[in-house]
Design a protein around this motif. Sequence first.
Motif, PDB file in Angstrom:
ATOM      1  N   PHE A  32       0.502  -5.294  -2.718  1.00 13.43           N
ATOM      2  CA  PHE A  32      -0.212  -5.840  -3.867  1.00 13.43           C
ATOM      3  C   PHE A  32      -1.652  -5.322  -3.882  1.00 13.43           C
ATOM      4  O   PHE A  32      -2.357  -5.370  -2.880  1.00 13.43           O
ATOM      5  N   ALA A  33      -2.078  -4.834  -5.018  1.00 13.83           N
ATOM      6  CA  ALA A  33      -3.446  -4.348  -5.182  1.00 13.83           C
ATOM      7  C   ALA A  33      -3.727  -4.182  -6.660  1.00 13.83           C
ATOM      8  O   ALA A  33      -2.812  -3.964  -7.464  1.00 13.83           O
ATOM      9  N   ASP A  34      -4.985  -4.295  -7.017  1.00 18.86           N
ATOM     10  CA  ASP A  34      -5.361  -3.993  -8.395  1.00 18.86           C
ATOM     11  C   ASP A  34      -5.083  -2.521  -8.666  1.00 18.86           C
ATOM     12  O   ASP A  34      -5.389  -1.665  -7.830  1.00 18.86           O
ATOM     13  N   PRO A  35      -4.515  -2.198  -9.800  1.00 18.87           N
ATOM     14  CA  PRO A  35      -4.223  -0.786 -10.089  1.00 18.87           C
ATOM     15  C   PRO A  35      -5.508   0.008 -10.218  1.00 18.87           C
ATOM     16  O   PRO A  35      -6.545  -0.530 -10.632  1.00 18.87           O
ATOM     17  N   PRO A  36      -5.487   1.283  -9.833  1.00 20.09           N
ATOM     18  CA  PRO A  36      -6.690   2.110  -9.994  1.00 20.09           C
ATOM     19  C   PRO A  36      -7.021   2.295 -11.469  1.00 20.09           C
ATOM     20  O   PRO A  36      -6.168   2.161 -12.343  1.00 20.09           O
ATOM     21  N   GLU A  37      -8.275   2.575 -11.725  1.00 24.93           N
ATOM     22  CA  GLU A  37      -8.677   2.864 -13.099  1.00 24.93           C
ATOM     23  C   GLU A  37      -7.895   4.070 -13.609  1.00 24.93           C
ATOM     24  O   GLU A  37      -7.744   5.067 -12.901  1.00 24.93           O
ATOM     25  N   PRO A  38      -7.364   4.003 -14.819  1.00 29.65           N
ATOM     26  CA  PRO A  38      -6.610   5.155 -15.341  1.00 29.65           C
ATOM     27  C   PRO A  38      -7.511   6.376 -15.478  1.00 29.65           C
ATOM     28  O   PRO A  38      -8.693   6.254 -15.806  1.00 29.65           O
ATOM     29  N   VAL A  39      -6.940   7.536 -15.206  1.00 30.00           N
ATOM     30  CA  VAL A  39      -7.685   8.791 -15.273  1.00 30.00           C
ATOM     31  C   VAL A  39      -7.766   9.241 -16.729  1.00 30.00           C
ATOM     32  O   VAL A  39      -6.742   9.458 -17.378  1.00 30.00           O
ATOM     33  N   ARG A  40      -8.985   9.364 -17.220  1.00 28.19           N
ATOM     34  CA  ARG A  40      -9.171   9.860 -18.578  1.00 28.19           C
ATOM     35  C   ARG A  40      -9.297  11.381 -18.531  1.00 28.19           C
ATOM     36  O   ARG A  40     -10.056  11.932 -17.750  1.00 28.19           O
ATOM     37  N   ARG A  41      -8.523  12.049 -19.371  1.00 26.77           N
ATOM     38  CA  ARG A  41      -8.457  13.504 -19.386  1.00 26.77           C
ATOM     39  C   ARG A  41      -8.877  14.020 -20.757  1.00 26.77           C
ATOM     40  O   ARG A  41      -8.784  13.297 -21.757  1.00 26.77           O
ATOM     41  N   ARG A  42      -9.301  15.268 -20.792  1.00 24.31           N
ATOM     42  CA  ARG A  42      -9.683  15.892 -22.048  1.00 24.31           C
ATOM     43  C   ARG A  42      -8.681  16.982 -22.412  1.00 24.31           C
ATOM     44  O   ARG A  42      -8.342  17.822 -21.575  1.00 24.31           O
ATOM     45  N   PRO A 146      -2.495   8.669  -3.601  1.00 24.31           N
ATOM     46  CA  PRO A 146      -1.409   7.685  -3.738  1.00 24.31           C
ATOM     47  C   PRO A 146      -1.747   6.381  -3.029  1.00 24.31           C
ATOM     48  O   PRO A 146      -2.497   6.366  -2.051  1.00 24.31           O
ATOM     49  N   HIS A 147      -1.179   5.302  -3.547  1.00 24.55           N
ATOM     50  CA  HIS A 147      -1.332   4.001  -2.892  1.00 24.55           C
ATOM     51  C   HIS A 147      -0.394   3.938  -1.693  1.00 24.55           C
ATOM     52  O   HIS A 147       0.786   4.314  -1.784  1.00 24.55           O
ATOM     53  N   VAL A 148      -0.906   3.445  -0.572  1.00 23.95           N
ATOM     54  CA  VAL A 148      -0.133   3.382   0.671  1.00 23.95           C
ATOM     55  C   VAL A 148       0.272   1.939   0.952  1.00 23.95           C
ATOM     56  O   VAL A 148      -0.557   1.014   0.899  1.00 23.95           O
ATOM     57  N   ALA A 149       1.544   1.728   1.228  1.00 24.03           N
ATOM     58  CA  ALA A 149       2.062   0.423   1.646  1.00 24.03           C
ATOM     59  C   ALA A 149       2.972   0.635   2.852  1.00 24.03           C
ATOM     60  O   ALA A 149       3.329   1.775   3.179  1.00 24.03           O
ATOM     61  N   ARG A 150       3.337  -0.462   3.511  1.00 23.06           N
ATOM     62  CA  ARG A 150       4.222  -0.363   4.673  1.00 23.06           C
ATOM     63  C   ARG A 150       5.348  -1.377   4.526  1.00 23.06           C
ATOM     64  O   ARG A 150       5.126  -2.536   4.160  1.00 23.06           O
ATOM     65  N   GLU A 215       3.379   2.918  -6.442  1.00 23.98           N
ATOM     66  CA  GLU A 215       2.447   2.182  -7.285  1.00 23.98           C
ATOM     67  C   GLU A 215       2.358   0.744  -6.784  1.00 23.98           C
ATOM     68  O   GLU A 215       3.378   0.116  -6.498  1.00 23.98           O
ATOM     69  N   PRO A 216       1.135   0.182  -6.654  1.00 21.98           N
ATOM     70  CA  PRO A 216       1.033  -1.201  -6.180  1.00 21.98           C
ATOM     71  C   PRO A 216       1.478  -2.197  -7.244  1.00 21.98           C
ATOM     72  O   PRO A 216       1.452  -1.912  -8.445  1.00 21.98           O
ATOM     73  N   VAL A 220      -1.205 -10.804  -9.121  1.00 23.47           N
ATOM     74  CA  VAL A 220      -0.564 -11.951  -9.764  1.00 23.47           C
ATOM     75  C   VAL A 220       0.940 -11.944  -9.523  1.00 23.47           C
ATOM     76  O   VAL A 220       1.582 -13.008  -9.522  1.00 23.47           O
ATOM     77  N   ALA A 221       1.537 -10.761  -9.297  1.00 19.73           N
ATOM     78  CA  ALA A 221       2.971 -10.707  -9.031  1.00 19.73           C
ATOM     79  C   ALA A 221       3.317 -11.486  -7.763  1.00 19.73           C
ATOM     80  O   ALA A 221       4.385 -12.120  -7.678  1.00 19.73           O
ATOM     81  N   ALA A 222       2.432 -11.447  -6.754  1.00 20.33           N
ATOM     82  CA  ALA A 222       2.685 -12.208  -5.523  1.00 20.33           C
ATOM     83  C   ALA A 222       2.774 -13.698  -5.820  1.00 20.33           C
ATOM     84  O   ALA A 222       3.627 -14.415  -5.263  1.00 20.33           O
ATOM     85  N   ASP A 223       1.905 -14.207  -6.720  1.00 13.49           N
ATOM     86  CA  ASP A 223       1.939 -15.630  -7.073  1.00 13.49           C
ATOM     87  C   ASP A 223       3.220 -15.969  -7.822  1.00 13.49           C
ATOM     88  O   ASP A 223       3.805 -17.041  -7.616  1.00 13.49           O
ATOM     89  N   VAL A 224       3.663 -15.078  -8.691  1.00 15.24           N
ATOM     90  CA  VAL A 224       4.917 -15.305  -9.411  1.00 15.24           C
ATOM     91  C   VAL A 224       6.088 -15.311  -8.442  1.00 15.24           C
ATOM     92  O   VAL A 224       6.963 -16.200  -8.492  1.00 15.24           O
TER      93      VAL A 224
END
Length: 360
Positions: A32-42, A146-150, A215-216, A220-224
């Motif tokens: 569980f983690a807040d998602p990273p800010e989306p990458v804005r591209r041109r 990438p997001h790392v989990a175990r 992807e994390p 809030v998913a943990a609370d659900v």
Amino acid sequence: MTAGIRFALWGEDEDHEDEQLWALCEDAEGLFADPPEPVRRRYELRGFTAEAELPAALGFLVVQPLHEHGAPTREWYLEGARVLTARARGASGQDVTVEAVRSDDQPPRPAGAAAAVGFSLSDHQGRLLGHFRDLAEVQPVEEPPPHVARLLGCTVRGPLLEALEGRDDRPLGYRHLDALDSSGGLLARAGHPHVVDRQPSPRGPGLYDLTVHMEPQPPVAADVWRLWRGGRPVVPNLWARFGSEGRDHWLGPALVHRGPDRPAGATYHLDGRHVTDTEGFLCALGEAVNGPGGYFGRCLDGVADALCGGFGATRPFTLVWHHHEVARRSLGVQPLVWHPATFHDLLAFLEGERVEVVLA
């Protein structure tokens, strides 16, 4: 850690036809983690010819490569788009530079772009905005790490065990992770992990701890999940404590809880006290039809599918909407890029699907 929630890792069999269980894991960390800010591209839309006036804020865009006879192919999406510059190319239209977020799980360029003779550009309502000759990313941005989990205490089997123990070096195919409830049934889909490392687990002989990239899940998913860990809730409106994101995650575990279809002409009662957003309407509708923790669609298209049968109710039926004034006051006012459904939008949708609504 995940408060004792266990996990099942599934993958494809050797023929890539059926799923098989690859691992049962006692716990997970870093999931569980807040998602990273989306990458804005041109992106530069080269040789753009407009079919409609382009506003500065474009929002959601649909790009389709066009092949020899102008037929559109697979769609490619940009989100939160805005125009930065537009430079004239004489008779060849304009070069328009936009900044946007490339939608998740998409390739860097549209599929079939290399063989395309051009591209079409449309908005989220399918309105054609124009055509352009070529697409180029300006100053490509580095992908975020990438997001790392175990996954901890895993009993591993099948192709995954063969790969971990070095007996098969073929790349592993499709896989997904399920969170399990206390009885071992499906609680929720947890993501698509890519195993990058493993080591013997201190939890017992023959067990592995797996390091994965995925992807994390939002916190809030943990609370659900905690509310669903013991099985389907028996108390209605437990979803009401959450905001829109939590309510959307509530509908994941609810998906597997639907009853047999009742005959057409039945009456269902929707408790509207907490219907302050579209997700709340969907949670309340699921419980009206199938009881606490029930499901009847995760979006309006999903409700339309549920109305075709197999989800607990057969149309036509009557829906008594209690405390409807909460939705009338709350829906359609959230500051979103997409136009959120209003109370009258939902009434019109239900009427079109042969659901008689009684406001109570």
